[in-house]
Write a protein that holds these residues in place. Sequence first.
Motif, PDB file in Angstrom:
ATOM      1  N   PRO A 160      -4.487  -5.803  -2.485  1.00  0.00           N
ATOM      2  CA  PRO A 160      -3.125  -5.582  -1.748  1.00  0.00           C
ATOM      3  C   PRO A 160      -2.059  -5.731  -2.674  1.00  0.00           C
ATOM      4  O   PRO A 160      -0.789  -5.215  -2.549  1.00  0.00           O
ATOM      5  CB  PRO A 160      -3.213  -6.705  -0.756  1.00  0.00           C
ATOM      6  N   SER A 161      -2.354  -6.752  -3.781  1.00  0.00           N
ATOM      7  CA  SER A 161      -1.168  -6.816  -4.767  1.00  0.00           C
ATOM      8  C   SER A 161      -0.986  -5.441  -5.637  1.00  0.00           C
ATOM      9  O   SER A 161       0.027  -5.049  -5.902  1.00  0.00           O
ATOM     10  CB  SER A 161      -1.119  -8.018  -5.558  1.00  0.00           C
ATOM     11  N   GLY A 162      -2.203  -4.805  -5.808  1.00  0.00           N
ATOM     12  CA  GLY A 162      -2.172  -3.406  -6.481  1.00  0.00           C
ATOM     13  C   GLY A 162      -1.693  -3.689  -7.949  1.00  0.00           C
ATOM     14  O   GLY A 162      -1.016  -4.574  -8.437  1.00  0.00           O
ATOM     15  N   PRO A 163      -1.940  -2.287  -8.527  1.00  0.00           N
ATOM     16  CA  PRO A 163      -0.961  -2.178  -9.863  1.00  0.00           C
ATOM     17  C   PRO A 163       0.528  -1.920  -9.769  1.00  0.00           C
ATOM     18  O   PRO A 163       0.816  -1.655  -8.397  1.00  0.00           O
ATOM     19  CB  PRO A 163      -1.649  -0.714 -10.303  1.00  0.00           C
ATOM     20  N   GLU A 164       1.215  -2.391 -10.681  1.00  0.00           N
ATOM     21  CA  GLU A 164       2.639  -2.343 -10.528  1.00  0.00           C
ATOM     22  C   GLU A 164       2.773  -0.812 -10.436  1.00  0.00           C
ATOM     23  O   GLU A 164       3.568  -0.188  -9.611  1.00  0.00           O
ATOM     24  CB  GLU A 164       3.259  -2.792 -11.887  1.00  0.00           C
ATOM     25  N   GLU A 165       2.337   0.067 -11.218  1.00  0.00           N
ATOM     26  CA  GLU A 165       2.251   1.457 -11.553  1.00  0.00           C
ATOM     27  C   GLU A 165       1.252   2.034 -12.143  1.00  0.00           C
ATOM     28  O   GLU A 165       1.119   1.996 -13.221  1.00  0.00           O
ATOM     29  CB  GLU A 165       3.679   2.290 -11.522  1.00  0.00           C
ATOM     30  N   ARG A 166       0.408   3.289 -11.694  1.00  0.00           N
ATOM     31  CA  ARG A 166      -0.401   3.905 -12.324  1.00  0.00           C
ATOM     32  C   ARG A 166       0.047   5.520 -12.112  1.00  0.00           C
ATOM     33  O   ARG A 166       0.183   5.823 -11.271  1.00  0.00           O
ATOM     34  CB  ARG A 166      -1.749   3.589 -12.030  1.00  0.00           C
ATOM     35  N   THR A 167      -0.328   6.280 -13.279  1.00  0.00           N
ATOM     36  CA  THR A 167      -0.095   7.557 -13.104  1.00  0.00           C
ATOM     37  C   THR A 167      -1.365   8.423 -12.591  1.00  0.00           C
ATOM     38  O   THR A 167      -2.402   8.103 -13.474  1.00  0.00           O
ATOM     39  CB  THR A 167       0.338   8.278 -14.414  1.00  0.00           C
ATOM     40  N   ILE A 168      -1.437   9.187 -11.436  1.00  0.00           N
ATOM     41  CA  ILE A 168      -2.901   9.829 -11.337  1.00  0.00           C
ATOM     42  C   ILE A 168      -3.168  10.791 -12.209  1.00  0.00           C
ATOM     43  O   ILE A 168      -1.964  11.434 -13.050  1.00  0.00           O
ATOM     44  CB  ILE A 168      -2.326  10.448 -10.046  1.00  0.00           C
ATOM     45  N   PRO A 169      -4.299  11.164 -12.447  1.00  0.00           N
ATOM     46  CA  PRO A 169      -4.702  12.117 -13.306  1.00  0.00           C
ATOM     47  C   PRO A 169      -4.439  13.526 -12.721  1.00  0.00           C
ATOM     48  O   PRO A 169      -4.096  13.725 -11.720  1.00  0.00           O
ATOM     49  CB  PRO A 169      -6.350  12.052 -13.120  1.00  0.00           C
ATOM     50  N   LYS A 170      -3.807  14.404 -13.636  1.00  0.00           N
ATOM     51  CA  LYS A 170      -3.071  15.613 -13.514  1.00  0.00           C
ATOM     52  C   LYS A 170      -3.791  16.374 -12.512  1.00  0.00           C
ATOM     53  O   LYS A 170      -3.416  17.122 -11.637  1.00  0.00           O
ATOM     54  CB  LYS A 170      -2.573  16.113 -14.659  1.00  0.00           C
ATOM     55  N   VAL A 171      -5.262  16.677 -13.025  1.00  0.00           N
ATOM     56  CA  VAL A 171      -6.120  17.565 -12.063  1.00  0.00           C
ATOM     57  C   VAL A 171      -6.237  17.080 -10.526  1.00  0.00           C
ATOM     58  O   VAL A 171      -6.297  17.838  -9.722  1.00  0.00           O
ATOM     59  CB  VAL A 171      -7.625  17.619 -12.937  1.00  0.00           C
ATOM     60  N   TRP A 172      -6.196  15.774 -10.558  1.00  0.00           N
ATOM     61  CA  TRP A 172      -6.263  15.239  -9.102  1.00  0.00           C
ATOM     62  C   TRP A 172      -4.810  15.408  -8.369  1.00  0.00           C
ATOM     63  O   TRP A 172      -4.846  15.547  -6.975  1.00  0.00           O
ATOM     64  CB  TRP A 172      -6.494  13.995  -9.108  1.00  0.00           C
ATOM     65  N   GLU A 173      -3.717  15.213  -9.172  1.00  0.00           N
ATOM     66  CA  GLU A 173      -2.452  15.386  -8.714  1.00  0.00           C
ATOM     67  C   GLU A 173      -2.377  16.781  -8.029  1.00  0.00           C
ATOM     68  O   GLU A 173      -1.642  17.086  -7.108  1.00  0.00           O
ATOM     69  CB  GLU A 173      -1.342  15.120  -9.830  1.00  0.00           C
ATOM     70  N   ASP A 174      -2.773  17.811  -8.712  1.00  0.00           N
ATOM     71  CA  ASP A 174      -2.521  19.040  -8.369  1.00  0.00           C
ATOM     72  C   ASP A 174      -3.610  19.409  -7.150  1.00  0.00           C
ATOM     73  O   ASP A 174      -3.200  20.358  -6.415  1.00  0.00           O
ATOM     74  CB  ASP A 174      -2.946  20.083  -9.724  1.00  0.00           C
ATOM     75  N   LEU A 175      -4.486  18.414  -6.963  1.00  0.00           N
ATOM     76  CA  LEU A 175      -5.304  18.872  -5.600  1.00  0.00           C
ATOM     77  C   LEU A 175      -4.778  18.110  -4.558  1.00  0.00           C
ATOM     78  O   LEU A 175      -5.422  18.401  -3.375  1.00  0.00           O
ATOM     79  CB  LEU A 175      -6.852  18.491  -5.932  1.00  0.00           C
ATOM     80  N   ALA A 176      -4.041  17.096  -4.653  1.00  0.00           N
ATOM     81  CA  ALA A 176      -3.945  15.873  -3.728  1.00  0.00           C
ATOM     82  C   ALA A 176      -3.447  16.734  -2.354  1.00  0.00           C
ATOM     83  O   ALA A 176      -2.649  17.560  -2.326  1.00  0.00           O
ATOM     84  CB  ALA A 176      -2.983  14.777  -4.159  1.00  0.00           C
ATOM     85  N   PHE A 177      -3.853  16.321  -1.066  1.00  0.00           N
ATOM     86  CA  PHE A 177      -3.510  16.604   0.101  1.00  0.00           C
ATOM     87  C   PHE A 177      -2.003  16.103   0.305  1.00  0.00           C
ATOM     88  O   PHE A 177      -1.033  16.971   0.933  1.00  0.00           O
ATOM     89  CB  PHE A 177      -4.350  15.980   1.177  1.00  0.00           C
ATOM     90  N   SER A 178      -1.921  14.969   0.155  1.00  0.00           N
ATOM     91  CA  SER A 178      -0.468  14.402   0.456  1.00  0.00           C
ATOM     92  C   SER A 178      -0.674  12.994   0.039  1.00  0.00           C
ATOM     93  O   SER A 178      -1.236  12.350  -0.777  1.00  0.00           O
ATOM     94  CB  SER A 178      -0.527  13.950   2.151  1.00  0.00           C
ATOM     95  N   ILE A 179       0.417  12.277   0.418  1.00  0.00           N
ATOM     96  CA  ILE A 179       1.064  10.922  -0.149  1.00  0.00           C
ATOM     97  C   ILE A 179       1.118   9.905   0.909  1.00  0.00           C
ATOM     98  O   ILE A 179       1.844  10.272   1.926  1.00  0.00           O
ATOM     99  CB  ILE A 179       2.217  10.745  -1.189  1.00  0.00           C
ATOM    100  N   LEU A 180       0.438   8.866   0.900  1.00  0.00           N
ATOM    101  CA  LEU A 180       0.635   7.711   2.009  1.00  0.00           C
ATOM    102  C   LEU A 180       1.690   6.636   1.381  1.00  0.00           C
ATOM    103  O   LEU A 180       1.490   6.229   0.416  1.00  0.00           O
ATOM    104  CB  LEU A 180      -0.593   7.131   2.321  1.00  0.00           C
ATOM    105  N   ASP A 181       2.726   6.414   2.175  1.00  0.00           N
ATOM    106  CA  ASP A 181       3.586   5.438   1.672  1.00  0.00           C
ATOM    107  C   ASP A 181       3.431   4.110   2.513  1.00  0.00           C
ATOM    108  O   ASP A 181       2.876   4.335   3.743  1.00  0.00           O
ATOM    109  CB  ASP A 181       5.065   6.110   1.733  1.00  0.00           C
ATOM    110  N   ASN A 182       3.932   3.017   2.369  1.00  0.00           N
ATOM    111  CA  ASN A 182       4.028   1.782   3.085  1.00  0.00           C
ATOM    112  C   ASN A 182       2.597   1.509   3.520  1.00  0.00           C
ATOM    113  O   ASN A 182       2.635   1.369   4.703  1.00  0.00           O
ATOM    114  CB  ASN A 182       5.049   2.057   4.456  1.00  0.00           C
ATOM    115  N   LEU A 183       1.780   1.472   2.612  1.00  0.00           N
ATOM    116  CA  LEU A 183       0.201   1.101   3.139  1.00  0.00           C
ATOM    117  C   LEU A 183       0.323  -0.323   3.730  1.00  0.00           C
ATOM    118  O   LEU A 183      -0.703  -0.411   4.619  1.00  0.00           O
ATOM    119  CB  LEU A 183      -0.655   1.044   1.757  1.00  0.00           C
TER     120      LEU A 183
END
Length: 338
Positions: A160-183
């Motif tokens: 739940p604390s999670g990473p401060e920030e990580r960058t998604i691999p570009k190939v996955w970013e291009d394929l991603a359906f959507s983004i979920l906020d406020n998990l």
Amino acid sequence: MKNRYPTFTCVILFCLAFLDSYGQNTTLPPTLSSINIQEDFPGYLEVGDEGSPKEYTLAISFVRPMSPTGSFVQTTIRCRAVCVFNGSETVISSVATYSSNDFQGAFLDKTLKIQIPASATDSQVFLKWEYYIFENNEYSVGTLSSTFFSTQPSEDPGGPSGPEERTIPKVWEDLAFSILDNLSSTDFFQQTRFWPSNRAPILREGQSYSSRNNQYTFKMQTDGNLVLYRNSDNVALWASTSGGPIVNGTYEFWWEETGEMVIYRVREDGMKVKIWSSSTYVDPNSDMGINAKYGEFLIQNDGNCGMYFRQTPNRAHVLPFRTQTYDGTVSPEFGVLR
């Protein structure tokens, strides 16, 4: 002419007495029907601090069989929780013994306190149990539960604390359906999950993960098939379709740090043969490809299983690699994640 009915009646009574004696004196093994963790946890069991283990409550359920005459057989069970790392077992609970008097009819439902020490990262927690064989005056060989729970990774991919920030691999970013906020305001962290690892398989044959509500089970079968079951009626909702004739060797399900899910047949000589892939491989040398090891796969309470990439503690990309089994429906596509 002599009446033969009394003799016939005696034979019947003798047979019934024998069957009842068989049911009471011949040990029929009970079945471990389920185990689960009662507390909320972020997909893995957190370890404690030095000298102060993290405590959880393990809920366990057994079912005992009936004798041929319809009475419940005499049953004694001994069990404890163990933490397994590289084949080595450490007991992390008291040893509990339950007898026939503890059953409610066919069922036994109990809880067991477990303690996860600080040293238990990268491990798996099982229930180990055996039953008493009365005719031999000894317990059976100890059995590990097929369902288990992973402990906190030494390199934390983010609870739940999670990473401060990580960058998604570009190939996955291009394929991603959507983004979920406020998990944190959703049930995202109340799902069973696992992460890529090159240290150990996610599942070995016969092992399984269950959804947190215990309605769905993801199992690596002994025939090489990885199957998602709906527990209420044991219907297969999705399968890797990699099963086949029983051959020498065993099967393992890995999620490698390249992002690729793989089923291997491990031959008797130790060689691994790939028999299924999720086709989610990310080249580590590609743009941010090294971060594929931070993906997350959720076995959700709604019956769907899917891959995510959490960019921050409260934000995740929804990736197009799913079983498509929403609300416990049968997937339209077996063998692939889309």
